[in-house]
Each structure stands twice: as structure tokens, then as C-alpha cells.
Design an enzyme around this catalytic site. Sequence first.
Site, PDB file in Angstrom:
ATOM      1  CE1 TYR A   1      64.294  40.904 132.270  1.00 49.59           C
ATOM      2  CE2 TYR A   1      65.693  42.257 130.867  1.00 49.59           C
ATOM      3  CZ  TYR A   1      65.230  41.917 132.123  1.00 49.59           C
ATOM      4  OH  TYR A   1      65.673  42.607 133.227  1.00 49.59           O
TER       5      TYR A   1
ATOM      6  CB  SER B   1      72.013  30.337 140.201  1.00 46.87           C
ATOM      7  OG  SER B   1      71.994  30.407 138.793  1.00 46.87           O
ATOM      8  CB  SER B   2      73.254  34.829 137.288  1.00 41.48           C
ATOM      9  OG  SER B   2      72.122  35.641 137.457  1.00 41.48           O
TER      10      SER B   2
ATOM     11  CG  ASP C   1      68.297  39.165 139.877  1.00 42.45           C
ATOM     12  OD1 ASP C   1      67.162  39.499 140.248  1.00 42.45           O
ATOM     13  OD2 ASP C   1      68.529  38.586 138.807  1.00 42.45           O
TER      14      ASP C   1
ATOM     15  CD  GLU D   1      73.198  38.550 135.552  1.00 43.43           C
ATOM     16  OE1 GLU D   1      73.651  38.357 136.693  1.00 43.43           O
ATOM     17  OE2 GLU D   1      72.383  37.785 135.021  1.00 43.43           O
TER      18      GLU D   1
ATOM     19  N   GLY E   1      65.235  30.931 137.892  1.00 42.60           N
ATOM     20  CA  GLY E   1      64.640  32.209 138.273  1.00 42.60           C
ATOM     21  C   GLY E   1      64.889  32.597 139.714  1.00 42.60           C
ATOM     22  CG  LEU E   2      64.897  30.167 142.768  1.00 45.16           C
ATOM     23  CD1 LEU E   2      65.080  28.991 143.707  1.00 45.16           C
ATOM     24  CD2 LEU E   2      63.740  31.034 143.248  1.00 45.16           C
TER      25      LEU E   2
ATOM     26  CG  HIS F   1      59.735  42.938 133.312  1.00 40.61           C
ATOM     27  ND1 HIS F   1      60.452  42.785 132.151  1.00 40.61           N
ATOM     28  CD2 HIS F   1      59.390  41.674 133.681  1.00 40.61           C
ATOM     29  CE1 HIS F   1      60.509  41.492 131.817  1.00 40.61           C
ATOM     30  NE2 HIS F   1      59.871  40.800 132.743  1.00 40.61           N
ATOM     31  CB  THR F   2      59.550  47.900 138.591  1.00 41.90           C
ATOM     32  OG1 THR F   2      59.873  46.824 139.493  1.00 41.90           O
ATOM     33  CG2 THR F   2      58.064  47.913 138.345  1.00 41.90           C
TER      34      THR F   2
END
Length: 388
Positions: free
Chosen positions: A230, A133-134, A178, A166, A130-131, A38-39
Site C-alpha cells: 500500500y 470495521s475500522s 471508508d 486512523e 476489508g469491509l 487507490h483513487t
Amino acid sequence: MIDIPSPQTTAAAFEDHYARPAAGVWSAPGRVNLIGEHTDYNDGLVFPFAIERRTWAAVAPREDRIIRVRSGAMPDAAEISLDELDPANFEDWSAYVFGVFWAMRERGVSLDGRTGFDILLTSDVPLGAGLSSSAAIECAVAVAVNDLWELGLSRRELIYVCQLAENGAVGAPTGNMDQTASLMGEDGHAVLIDVEAETAVPVPVHFGDEGLSLLVIDTRVHHSHATGGYGERRASCELGARLMGVPTLRKLTEADLERAAEVLDDVTFRRVRHIVTENARVARTAQVVQEEGPHRIGDLLVASHASMRDDFEISCPELDLAVETALAAGAVGARMTGGGFGGAAIALVDESKAAEVSDDVDKAFAAAGYGAPHVFIVTPSQGARRDA
Ligand code: ADP
Ligand code: MG
């Protein structure tokens, strides 16, 4: 459609589907965040790495202005004209693809005289685990289009294009960790990202040289308040910055925490303390991994987890159990990773203990009555590239 994708199988699937050969195959990886949670949207420091799981895009230009896309992960194909690019017209998963074209236009790429594409996607990045994919799908499409339209956009510009896809086309209010990891990753390196300075520096992590494996423990739980959580955390950070009189929390250091404790309510203070201390832990991790080696970063990973659990409050019982069990089984360090409220934890373990840690986590989950987790090893790998 395809079990184990590769550039070859992706090109073959393209030919099957579109009855003509692809002009090329491009790919971009998923990522795991080593530390710095979250940084990114607080203009801070993050330290993720690209993983070997990738999304491949086989692509060929068309003579009209249509973009057609088919994904092995989805039952339905989608298409749109370059003249209809508007997030309001995007549906479901194809927003990640069409969003890249829309974002290029928003950032100044002229679509005049351009032709469309046929695109076929395959992936071995698990979706929604959480890896990222987006980011993998966005970045694979972006590097392909950059090459085929001969745009000459820098990797830095592609980061912003994919982030805008995104944020603006899909509507996920995320930072650009990401996309940066997926575009800037290198074999054997994590990427030290400074969002404020707009830098992304590959740092060798030496996991393999030091006999270490990085395990991902996907809890397979997704708590329903993840999206709202979030947004709430983001809002708390913005409130904290405003009350402290700074444009972003990046401007605060640990020396400011005493004043923060006086100025802020308890919850906002703890949110702020997480971000401030997490930035310090990221910087320290990048330094320690280079100067003392990866065995010495364990305490920083553990401290990061505690901060997310107690101050930022984004962990959950499954993630805490994964971390505690991995540490009890001898992991060098472990922490939840990603946005929180479910998803995955990581554990840095001696190669010889990987199987034991994995077994212990399985058993602990069964004993707690949780569904079986999915545990696997990831290796720092190369970022987006042309494969064929
Ligand atoms: P994560 O990025 O952690 O995997 P997200 O919710 O951000 O999770 O993104 C997952 C979504 O991205 C999927 O639900 C799907 O809409 C889209 N997506 C990712 N990869 C693919 C793919 N290979 N084919 C089609 N859609 C994909
Ligand atoms: Mg994502």
C-alpha cells in the site's frame, strides 16, 4: 460476548458490564467499495456503499475525565484520561476509539470541562476483512460523542476527525473513503465521493429493483506484503504526480497518458494509468448506473479489475480466481475490492444465480488448493446514526 448484536443487545451488554444504563446507542456501518481503488489518496473519485453490517456503541457520560471502553470483539477493556490523549499512550484496538477523541482535539474541539464516557461496542462487521470495521468503530464513537458533548460537528467534519484518528492515532496512511461511506451512506445508494471537491453524493444503485445481488467473496487471505504494498503504491503515485508536474494525479486525464508514457518509467507509468483510468471508470459507473441501470456497469467493474491486476499489480491469484469464476458462472461484473494483496472481491449477480456463483467459487477454491472463501450478500444501507 454477543452473537447477533443490535441496539437492544448492545444496551443490555452495557448495563451488564457497567452496572448502569447507557444514555444511548449509536451505530456506524462497514462498507464495500463498488469501484474506485487507490483513487482516494490521489484526490480522486470513489464509489463505495455502506453495508448492513454495523458496529454499535452504547455510551454513557461519566462524572470524571476517564474514557473506558469494552468491545465484544476483544478480551480486554481499556481506559484513558482525557488529559492523557496522545497516540503514544494508545494500545492495540483502543487506538481507534481514543484516536477519535485525540483527533477531535487536534481539529480544534476544546476538551476543557468535558467529562469522560463509558463505552461498550458490539459489531457484526468482520475485523480486518476489508469491509472497514475500522471506520465503523471510529464513526460509531464519533457520532455518539458529537451528540453527547453537543458539539454540532457536521458529517464532513466527522469524516476528517475519523480519518485523522486512523492516520494519526492508528498510523494507517489511508484516504477517507471508508469514513465517508460510513458517515454518508443511505439505503439503496452508493456514495459518489469526489475527494478533491470534498463532496459525497448518494446515488441510487437499484440493485434490488433490478433483481441483482452484490456478493462479497472474502478470500480470507492476507498476503504479508499488504501494508508495504500500500505504501509503495502511494509512493509511486506521488512520484508520478511530481514527474508529471501536477500536485496530485487527479489533475491528469486520459489525454495526458501519452506524455506520461514518455516521461515516466514503465512501472510508474502503469501505476499512473491505473489511477487516471480508474477515476474515469468511477465517473462513468455513477452515470451508467443512473441512466442505464446496474446491469450495464459490469464491463466497468471487469475493466477495473484488469487495471488493478495488470497496471497497479495489487491483485493476487485468489482474487483473480474469485473474479474469473464469478464471471464464468454468469456474474454481470466482478472485481477485487479494497487495498489488495488479499481480502475480498465483489460480484454483481442476478439474484437467481447468487447460490450458483457462490458454489462455483467454493469449488474453484477447493480445486486450486486454497482455503474456503467466505461468500455473502451485502445491501447498500444507511450510514452512521443514533439507534436508541
Ligand atoms: P478493516 O477496516 O478492513 O476491518 P483494519 O485493519 O483497518 O481492517 O481494522 C481492523 C482493526 O480495527 C481490528 O484489528 C481492531 O484493532 C479494530 N477494530 C475494528 N472493529 C473493532 C471492534 N468492534 N472492537 C474492537 N476493535 C475493533
Ligand atoms: Mg480499515
